[in-house]
Design an enzyme around this catalytic site. Structure first.
Site, PDB file in Angstrom:
ATOM      1  N   SER A  27       0.831  -1.208   0.000  1.00  0.00           N
ATOM      2  CA  SER A  27       0.000   0.000   0.000  1.00  0.00           C
ATOM      3  C   SER A  27       0.864   1.257   0.000  1.00  0.00           C
ATOM      4  CB  SER A  27      -0.944   0.004   1.195  1.00  0.00           C
ATOM      5  OG  SER A  27      -0.218  -0.021   2.410  1.00  0.00           O
ATOM      6  N   CYS A  28       2.157   1.107   0.301  1.00  0.00           N
ATOM      7  CA  CYS A  28       3.084   2.232   0.240  1.00  0.00           C
ATOM      8  C   CYS A  28       3.233   2.690  -1.216  1.00  0.00           C
ATOM      9  CB  CYS A  28       4.459   1.822   0.760  1.00  0.00           C
ATOM     10  SG  CYS A  28       4.483   1.339   2.499  1.00  0.00           S
ATOM     11  N   VAL A  29       3.674   3.933  -1.394  1.00  0.00           N
ATOM     12  CA  VAL A  29       3.916   4.453  -2.733  1.00  0.00           C
ATOM     13  C   VAL A  29       5.384   4.845  -2.851  1.00  0.00           C
ATOM     14  CG1 VAL A  29       3.395   6.302  -4.393  1.00  0.00           C
ATOM     15  CG2 VAL A  29       1.553   5.247  -3.077  1.00  0.00           C
TER      16      VAL A  29
END
Length: 158
Positions: A27-29
């Site tokens: 879910s990190c970018v």
């Protein structure tokens, strides 16, 4: 080739023949900024959309809104021209099913990153975001190419 690892909640620079690598973006970018004239690359691995989503609020690179701006400041302090910066993005996956949109961290991270880039006047030149799987990214300072790898999907070059 000098490999620089960008961990969770970090922002780093590479120049010339160096490469930036970030592992396991769920879910990190991963935000990759590039100044072609300087062959200067920057990468941040953001975890949450904004400070209010966290108890520990002292690391700007942990947050999508502050991390983008911190990376821009880092790059310009090393000679990048903000007007030349372009962005490439990866990650922002929906790793778990949830009925509460508050917990849609991947899409919230992505929306926040894109909003801040737009506010800062930086064009998104490529992206591989969303879906439901993790990614590992490699960003090349010599040409601004972003390589996105996953376990079960074909490699993407942006």
């Amino acid at each position: 080739m000098d490999k620089i690892i960008v961990g969770i909640g970090e922002g780093k620079l590479a120049q010339g023949e160096q490469i930036l690598v970030s592992y396991a973006l769920g879910s990190c970018v991963g935000i990759c900024l590039y100044d072609r004239a300087r062959r200067l690359a920057g990468m941040a691995h953001v975890v949450l959309p904004c400070k209010k989503d966290s108890l520990n609020q002292d690391n700007a690179y942990k947050f999508a809104d502050e991390g983008v701006r911190a990376l821009i400041r880092l790059m310009t302090s090393h000679g990048a021209d903000k007007r030349r910066l372009t962005a490439k993005l990866a990650g922002g996956a929906k790793m778990f099913e949830t009925k509460n949109s508050k917990w849609e961290i991947g899409s919230r991270n992505t929306e926040t990153v894109k909003r801040v880039l737009k506010e800062e006047g930086i064009r998104v030149a490529g992206e591989d975001i969303g879906k439901n799987y993790g990614r590992t990214i490699t960003f090349y300072a010599e040409n601004g190419q972003l390589r996105v790898r996953t376990v079960r999907h074909k490699e993407i070059l942006l």
